[in-house]
Design a protein around this motif. Structure first.
Motif, PDB file in Angstrom:
ATOM      1  N   TYR A  23       0.842  -1.195   0.000  1.00 47.87           N
ATOM      2  CA  TYR A  23       0.000   0.000   0.000  1.00 47.87           C
ATOM      3  C   TYR A  23       0.878   1.246   0.000  1.00 47.87           C
ATOM      4  N   ALA A  24       0.572   2.191  -0.882  1.00 50.54           N
ATOM      5  CA  ALA A  24       1.401   3.392  -1.032  1.00 50.54           C
ATOM      6  C   ALA A  24       1.527   4.152   0.284  1.00 50.54           C
ATOM      7  N   GLY A  25       0.466   4.154   1.079  1.00 49.00           N
ATOM      8  CA  GLY A  25       0.504   4.838   2.361  1.00 49.00           C
ATOM      9  C   GLY A  25       1.276   4.085   3.423  1.00 49.00           C
ATOM     10  N   GLY A  26       1.729   2.877   3.103  1.00 48.57           N
ATOM     11  CA  GLY A  26       2.514   2.076   4.033  1.00 48.57           C
ATOM     12  C   GLY A  26       3.816   1.613   3.419  1.00 48.57           C
ATOM     13  N   ASP A  27       4.304   2.389   2.430  1.00 47.77           N
ATOM     14  CA  ASP A  27       5.504   2.008   1.688  1.00 47.77           C
ATOM     15  C   ASP A  27       6.694   2.841   2.156  1.00 47.77           C
ATOM     16  N   ALA A  28       7.528   2.264   3.010  1.00 44.88           N
ATOM     17  CA  ALA A  28       8.666   2.990   3.577  1.00 44.88           C
ATOM     18  C   ALA A  28       9.693   3.368   2.519  1.00 44.88           C
ATOM     19  N   ALA A  29       9.865   2.517   1.501  1.00 41.77           N
ATOM     20  CA  ALA A  29      10.816   2.847   0.439  1.00 41.77           C
ATOM     21  C   ALA A  29      10.407   4.135  -0.268  1.00 41.77           C
ATOM     22  N   LEU A  30       9.120   4.306  -0.467  1.00 43.74           N
ATOM     23  CA  LEU A  30       8.606   5.494  -1.145  1.00 43.74           C
ATOM     24  C   LEU A  30       8.611   6.709  -0.222  1.00 43.74           C
ATOM     25  N   LEU A  31       8.064   6.545   0.997  1.00 40.03           N
ATOM     26  CA  LEU A  31       7.813   7.684   1.878  1.00 40.03           C
ATOM     27  C   LEU A  31       9.008   8.071   2.743  1.00 40.03           C
ATOM     28  N   LYS A  32       9.923   7.148   2.930  1.00 37.98           N
ATOM     29  CA  LYS A  32      11.115   7.472   3.721  1.00 37.98           C
ATOM     30  C   LYS A  32      12.353   7.575   2.837  1.00 37.98           C
ATOM     31  N   THR A  33      12.695   6.454   2.192  1.00 32.69           N
ATOM     32  CA  THR A  33      13.965   6.405   1.471  1.00 32.69           C
ATOM     33  C   THR A  33      14.006   7.396   0.316  1.00 32.69           C
ATOM     34  N   VAL A  34      12.990   7.373  -0.548  1.00 34.02           N
ATOM     35  CA  VAL A  34      13.002   8.258  -1.719  1.00 34.02           C
ATOM     36  C   VAL A  34      12.601   9.678  -1.344  1.00 34.02           C
ATOM     37  N   LEU A  35      11.448   9.825  -0.732  1.00 34.19           N
ATOM     38  CA  LEU A  35      10.911  11.156  -0.453  1.00 34.19           C
ATOM     39  C   LEU A  35      11.795  11.949   0.497  1.00 34.19           C
ATOM     40  N   ARG A  36      12.158  11.341   1.619  1.00 33.14           N
ATOM     41  CA  ARG A  36      12.870  12.099   2.640  1.00 33.14           C
ATOM     42  C   ARG A  36      14.389  11.988   2.511  1.00 33.14           C
ATOM     43  N   ASP A  37      14.878  10.752   2.365  1.00 31.04           N
ATOM     44  CA  ASP A  37      16.331  10.584   2.343  1.00 31.04           C
ATOM     45  C   ASP A  37      16.944  11.098   1.050  1.00 31.04           C
ATOM     46  N   GLU A  38      16.382  10.693  -0.093  1.00 30.13           N
ATOM     47  CA  GLU A  38      16.958  11.109  -1.377  1.00 30.13           C
ATOM     48  C   GLU A  38      16.627  12.561  -1.698  1.00 30.13           C
ATOM     49  N   TRP A  39      15.352  12.903  -1.663  1.00 31.17           N
ATOM     50  CA  TRP A  39      14.936  14.232  -2.119  1.00 31.17           C
ATOM     51  C   TRP A  39      15.074  15.317  -1.056  1.00 31.17           C
ATOM     52  N   GLY A  40      15.176  14.908   0.220  1.00 29.07           N
ATOM     53  CA  GLY A  40      15.336  15.900   1.285  1.00 29.07           C
ATOM     54  C   GLY A  40      14.042  16.542   1.741  1.00 29.07           C
ATOM     55  N   PHE A  41      12.913  15.876   1.539  1.00 25.70           N
ATOM     56  CA  PHE A  41      11.613  16.424   1.951  1.00 25.70           C
ATOM     57  C   PHE A  41      11.532  16.561   3.462  1.00 25.70           C
ATOM     58  N   LYS A  42      11.040  17.709   3.918  1.00 23.95           N
ATOM     59  CA  LYS A  42      10.770  17.940   5.335  1.00 23.95           C
ATOM     60  C   LYS A  42       9.337  18.445   5.449  1.00 23.95           C
ATOM     61  N   GLY A  43       8.503  17.628   6.035  1.00 23.37           N
ATOM     62  CA  GLY A  43       7.095  17.957   6.148  1.00 23.37           C
ATOM     63  C   GLY A  43       6.339  16.710   6.538  1.00 23.37           C
ATOM     64  N   PHE A  44       5.029  16.718   6.317  1.00 26.35           N
ATOM     65  CA  PHE A  44       4.277  15.527   6.709  1.00 26.35           C
ATOM     66  C   PHE A  44       3.467  14.947   5.570  1.00 26.35           C
ATOM     67  N   VAL A  45       3.231  13.644   5.704  1.00 27.13           N
ATOM     68  CA  VAL A  45       2.491  12.877   4.708  1.00 27.13           C
ATOM     69  C   VAL A  45       1.129  12.513   5.297  1.00 27.13           C
ATOM     70  N   LEU A  46       0.097  12.752   4.516  1.00 25.27           N
ATOM     71  CA  LEU A  46      -1.284  12.473   4.883  1.00 25.27           C
ATOM     72  C   LEU A  46      -1.830  11.417   3.938  1.00 25.27           C
ATOM     73  N   THR A  47      -2.699  10.544   4.428  1.00 22.91           N
ATOM     74  CA  THR A  47      -3.326   9.588   3.519  1.00 22.91           C
ATOM     75  C   THR A  47      -4.319  10.291   2.613  1.00 22.91           C
ATOM     76  N   ASP A  48      -4.735   9.617   1.555  1.00 23.57           N
ATOM     77  CA  ASP A  48      -5.942  10.022   0.858  1.00 23.57           C
ATOM     78  C   ASP A  48      -7.098   9.688   1.806  1.00 23.57           C
ATOM     79  N   TYR A  49      -8.313   9.993   1.421  1.00 23.84           N
ATOM     80  CA  TYR A  49      -9.452   9.837   2.330  1.00 23.84           C
ATOM     81  C   TYR A  49      -9.403   8.491   3.049  1.00 23.84           C
ATOM     82  N   PHE A  50      -9.535   8.551   4.346  1.00 22.80           N
ATOM     83  CA  PHE A  50      -9.369   7.345   5.166  1.00 22.80           C
ATOM     84  C   PHE A  50     -10.725   6.688   5.412  1.00 22.80           C
ATOM     85  N   GLY A  51     -11.009   5.686   4.591  1.00 22.24           N
ATOM     86  CA  GLY A  51     -12.248   4.931   4.752  1.00 22.24           C
ATOM     87  C   GLY A  51     -12.007   3.535   5.280  1.00 22.24           C
ATOM     88  N   GLY A  52     -10.753   3.224   5.592  1.00 20.72           N
ATOM     89  CA  GLY A  52     -10.402   1.873   6.051  1.00 20.72           C
ATOM     90  C   GLY A  52     -10.197   0.942   4.886  1.00 20.72           C
TER      91      GLY A  52
END
Length: 968
Positions: free
Chosen positions: A830-859
């Motif tokens: 799940y994209a919202g549970g993908d550490a490679a995407l949200l940590k390694t690429v987004l934050r470590d590689e690109w240097g993003f500082k901020g927060f990640v929100l899910t799309d609408y949370f319906g479970g």
């Protein structure tokens, strides 16, 4: 704007169940005691009455406590949002926004054909045909909806404003036929295309029309929306459509929504038989199938008018009248047959046949019980998306370009003519500079676009490379006839690097000659010049990263490639037939199944790390969030502030991130509001909206980065008026396929054009202190099955060069501070549970500082906060209690919560609302009412208790006087 659905209602009821049960139990117990304590069971009246009274007093207090717990617990987010002060736009902001919106659409309208200089209209009286002329497309449905607070300029209004008189008899024919547009909504879709059958045009009506004017404009409209892709087969099961006539069907089996209906075709036949000067206006975001134009020489002009927002049709009137010279360029390739699209067979719904054991059960939008079986989509075309395929395949001799393509990417005509002269191309110190002189050689003022492409050296069977790649662009200022402008376009040489996921596992700029060209579109070269890279550069060390990466970009998504055969340029696209064929394997591999998680098999305790230490919580360090404004993300004070948070503080921030971030008393954080809408700001709870701008596709058609920046700044101004901190936009998924329902919300088939528009919008909003949630991260390029565990399979080269690139640009160039993750799975995660995407690429590689929100949370059977918060998804877009709360309280979990809280609070602290210290906010009305209710209840309970005791004593006294022997 957000619509209320039964799933939300059911979730709310589910979260309230314990409290409602408690209320019911208290009420029933009081009733039972009232009836059970009677003359037979308790003979003494005084005792009997005091038991009755005390039971109801206890019930009253208990019920008030339960209601208060409901309000301050699961209902608090909804109540906060619903009772927040309604802030609206100032008149000044409304005026400026309307002016900018019209300017955007003025440069978005794209002239695709103009034989015999048919446009601008020589006759200011014109017959406007087509039902859509009276009900045009302003935006998309769902998040793309327009606010009803502000006046909307219709297509006919815009023509009238430009001094064009239209045939009112024709317009009346259409409004009498049907006044409303069929709903293509999130919960249900009616794909009916209202159009008056040709037989209903009387001879007199046509005769009067010919007398009115010799000019005819035909309008064809198509709308898309959130929740459903456009039908590729209008006769498929489940398609709701009502024919315009009982004499024939509008569509044959296999015909799509983006083709002419039979009624539209009959209408065009009628018009072209009676008029020799015809202009066709296509109003929609999705590329239409223009396979019919060669059959109608009377159609001299074709105009693409993307969804125009609330005032954009004023611009269309000006273009038709000649007051504005069109300067739009196509953001996508228009095909003559959409079924020949390279992605056509691998787009839509493909369910796994061996994943029934991982089915998810949940309440659908309408309250129905849904059983979703994991599905998949194969991005088998690899990097060859849109024009990158058609141009490369043509260069390889694999296709007949002219028979496939109606209008190329980057194509658009003008009422004047331009000459572009390539003065020089220089390559020095890793930077390529292209110097171009643009001259207006016609007789009308206008703007032109300098489009720069590169053709890299390619080795047959080597790293996949397209022969045509947009690398940079600039739009000129308005040039008067005879005027010139020298445009300098620069880009870094690593912008021409390719990602080698097979061997180097890194970006590689191969040695050789790179052809740098200026082009009028993706297919037409104006001039070119070669630059030579002497030695191959592999970006695989910390001292030599690609495009300013903070850490080396190397393979993170090997498992996402799956078992897919990817399209290759090798041997002139020899595997084209195999790679682009529809899927034949509908089973997930055993290896992928082993690590496929949803809520049925995800157990956070299995991923706990025993070496993790429990963070400090609940400290009294005296820091306030306002103290952190402007401080670095790694400032030591952040640890002190985070130590003050309790588990519940963090859980509330994480779990209830829907349409704003929650107040946190321990650090002095106030509730902040975030608003939805790709082309506007919509507060889904107060009902307040902003001016609706043209669709994102329209912005891409402007090819004007400055206008995108101005729009971001305007979003900032509107956000200040509305007291909004964050904006759920821009969306930058790729126009991978023409039938995507949300095309209007995305920019283009090209990653660079998408990234340039998005990053400038984000940068503009950021200058005003508004954080933008770039979305949907990532590869959410279709609506079909997107909420139902859609496994998206792609190779890493395509992911990085096409689908992630706009997001990367938005972080590095736009300064993005917030992200909305996607519903779909990246491979089997799940994209919202993908550490490679949200940590390694987004934050470590690109240097993003901020927060990640899910799309609408319906479970939906797979969204859960425990998995997501550990993977770098910090907040849940939820307003009700579902699987959005943390259940595991281990040190591993609390560490992840602390990190998430840091990301959320860092973004909030640096918003405009904290620029002048801690914002002052009023206590929510509902909370004040609750406090009043407490006071009233306390007074009432004490009064009742005093009265009860008094009456009890009085009864006892009476009994003692009358029957002293029985009173002892």
């Amino acid at each position: 704007m957000l619509q209320i659905n039964m799933a939300d209602v059911m979730n709310v009821l589910g979260s309230l169940t314990p409290y409602l049960i408690a209320i019911g139990v208290l009420f029933v117990l009081a009733l039972i005691i009232t009836f059970a304590v009677n003359r037979k069971t308790v003979k003494e009246i005084a005792t009997r009455k005091i038991i009755h009274s005390e039971s109801w007093i206890v019930a009253l207090v208990g019920i008030v406590v339960a209601v208060s717990m409901m309000m301050s617990g699961p209902l608090s987010t909804l109540l906060n949002n619903a009772t927040i002060t309604k802030y609206e736009l100032s008149d000044t902001t409304v005026s400026k926004a309307n002016e900018l919106a019209k300017e955007v659409q003025s440069e978005a309208i794209t002239l695709l054909k103009n034989d015999d200089s048919n446009l601008p209209l020589s006759n200011k009286k014109v017959n406007v045909f087509g039902w859509g002329s009276t009900n045009p497309v302003y935006g998309g449905t769902g998040s793309g909806s327009m606010s009803k607070q502000y006046a909307t300029t219709s297509l006919l209004d815009g023509m009238k404003e430009a001094g064009i008189e239209t045939n009112s008899e024709l317009s009346k024919l259409y409004t009498d036929y049907r006044s409303d547009r069929p709903e293509v909504g999130m919960w249900a879709q009616d794909w009916t295309l209202p159009e008056v059958p040709a037989k209903q045009y009387s001879d007199k009506l046509i005769s009067d029309a010919k007398s009115f004017s010799d000019e005819a404009v035909i309008t064809i409209t198509r709308v898309g929306g959130e929740g459903a892709d456009l039908p590729t087969n209008m006769k498929a099961d489940g398609i709701t459509y009502t024919n315009n006539s009982k004499d024939y069907e509008d569509f044959k089996d296999g015909e799509s929504f983006l083709q002419l209906s039979q009624t539209e075709r009959d209408m065009i036949d009628l018009v072209t038989k009676n008029f020799d000067k015809v202009t066709l206006v296509y109003n929609g975001a999705n590329t239409f199938q223009f396979d019919f134009l060669s059959n109608y020489p009377q159609i001299k002009s074709v105009v693409w008018c993307p969804p125009a927002g609330q005032t954009g049709f004023s611009a269309l009137g000006d273009v038709l009248a000649g007051k504005t010279n069109p300067s739009g360029k196509t953001s996508d390739t228009f095909l003559k047959d959409l079924a020949t699209s390279v992605s056509y067979n691998n787009f839509g719904k493909f369910e796994y046949t061996n994943m029934a054991d991982k089915a998810a059960k949940y309440k659908g939008f309408t309250g129905d019980d849904i059983t979703a079986i994991p599905a998949f989509v194969n991005y088998s075309e690899g990097i060859y998306v849109g024009y990158k395929f058609y141009e490369t395949a043509a260069a390889e001799g694999a296709i007949d370009y002219d028979s496939m393509v109606a209008f190329p990417f980057g194509y658009g005509l003008s009422y004047t003519s331009f000459e572009q002269k390539l003065n020089d191309v220089t390559y020095k110190d890793g930077k390529v500079t292209v110097d171009v002189t643009v001259t207006n050689t016609g007789d009308k003022a206008g703007k032109d676009v300098v489009e720069v492409y590169y053709n890299p050296p390619y080795t047959d069977g080597g790293i996949e490379k397209a022969s045509t790649n947009l690398v940079a662009f600039e739009k000129t200022k308005e040039l008067k006839p005879g005027a010139s402008e020298t445009v300098k376009v620069e880009f870094d040489d690593d912008d021409m690097a390719s990602y080698d996921y097979k061997d180097a596992k890194a970006y590689v700029l191969e040695k050789g000659d790179y052809d740098i060209s200026i082009q009028s579109d993706s297919h037409t070269v104006i001039a070119d010049q070669k630059v030579t890279v002497d030695d191959t550069i592999t970006y695989d060390s910390d001292s030599n990263t690609h495009s300013g990466d903070q850490t080396v970009a190397t393979n993170q998504f090997d498992d996402v490639a799956g078992d897919v055969t990817y399209l290759s340029r090798a041997n002139h696209f020899a595997n084209y037939k195999e790679a682009t064929a529809a899927p034949t394997n509908f089973e997930m591999s055993d290896k992928a199944k082993e690590t496929f998680y949803n809520n049925s098999n995800y157990d956070p305790t299995k991923f706990d790390d025993d070496s993790d230490e429990m963070p400090t919580t609940g400290a009294k360090n005296g820091l306030k969030l306002a103290d952190m404004y402007g401080k670095d993300y790694d400032d030591a004070d952040w640890d002190k502030l985070l130590d003050q948070l309790t588990f519940d503080d963090m859980d509330n921030l994480i779990a209830n991130g829907g349409y704003g971030t929650q107040a946190v008393k321990s650090v002095g954080k106030v509730q902040l509001t975030d608003a939805d809408g790709p082309a506007s700001l919509n507060n889904n709870f107060t009902g307040v909206g902003s001016i609706g701008f043209p669709a994102s596709t329209a912005f891409a058609c402007t090819w004007n980065k400055d206008l995108a920046k101005q729009f971001g700044e305007m979003i900032g101004d509107m956000a200040h008026d509305m007291h909004v901190a964050g904006w759920y936009a821009p969306a930058m998924n790729i126009h991978r396929n023409a039938f995507s329902g949300r095309t209007f919300e995305y920019f283009s088939e090209d990653a660079l054009l998408s990234g340039a528009m998005a990053s400038n919008q984000i940068a503009g909003a950021k200058e005003k202190g508004v954080y933008s949630f770039m979305k949907h991260f990532a590869m959410n390029d279709q609506e079909t099955k997107r909420t139902e565990m859609l496994c998206t399979w792609s190779n890493e080269q395509a992911m990085r060069e096409i689908y992630l690139k706009p997001f990367e640009m938005s972080v590095k160039e736009g300064g993005a501070q917030a992200v909305m993750s996607a519903f779909n799975y990246i491979g089997n995660t799940y994209a919202g549970g993908d550490a490679a995407l949200l940590k390694t690429v987004l934050r470590d590689e690109w240097g993003f500082k901020g927060f990640v929100l899910t799309d609408y949370f319906g479970g939906y059977g797979y969204q859960n906060a425990d998995q997501e918060v550990r993977a770098g998804n910090d907040a849940m877009l939820a307003t009700t209690k579902i699987t959005n709360h943390i259940t595991d309280k281990s040190a591993t979990s609390v560490k992840a919560m602390r990190q998430a809280a840091h990301n959320i609070l860092y973004t909030a602290a640096n918003s405009w609302q904290y620029a002048d210290g801690e914002p002052k906010v009023a206590t929510p009305v509902w909370r004040t009412a609750m406090y009043v209710a407490w006071g009233v209840t306390a007074v009432l309970a004490l009064a009742l208790e005093a009265l009860t005791i008094k009456r009890y004593m009085a009864r006892r006294k009476t009994v003692a006087t009358v029957e002293p022997d029985k009173a002892e």
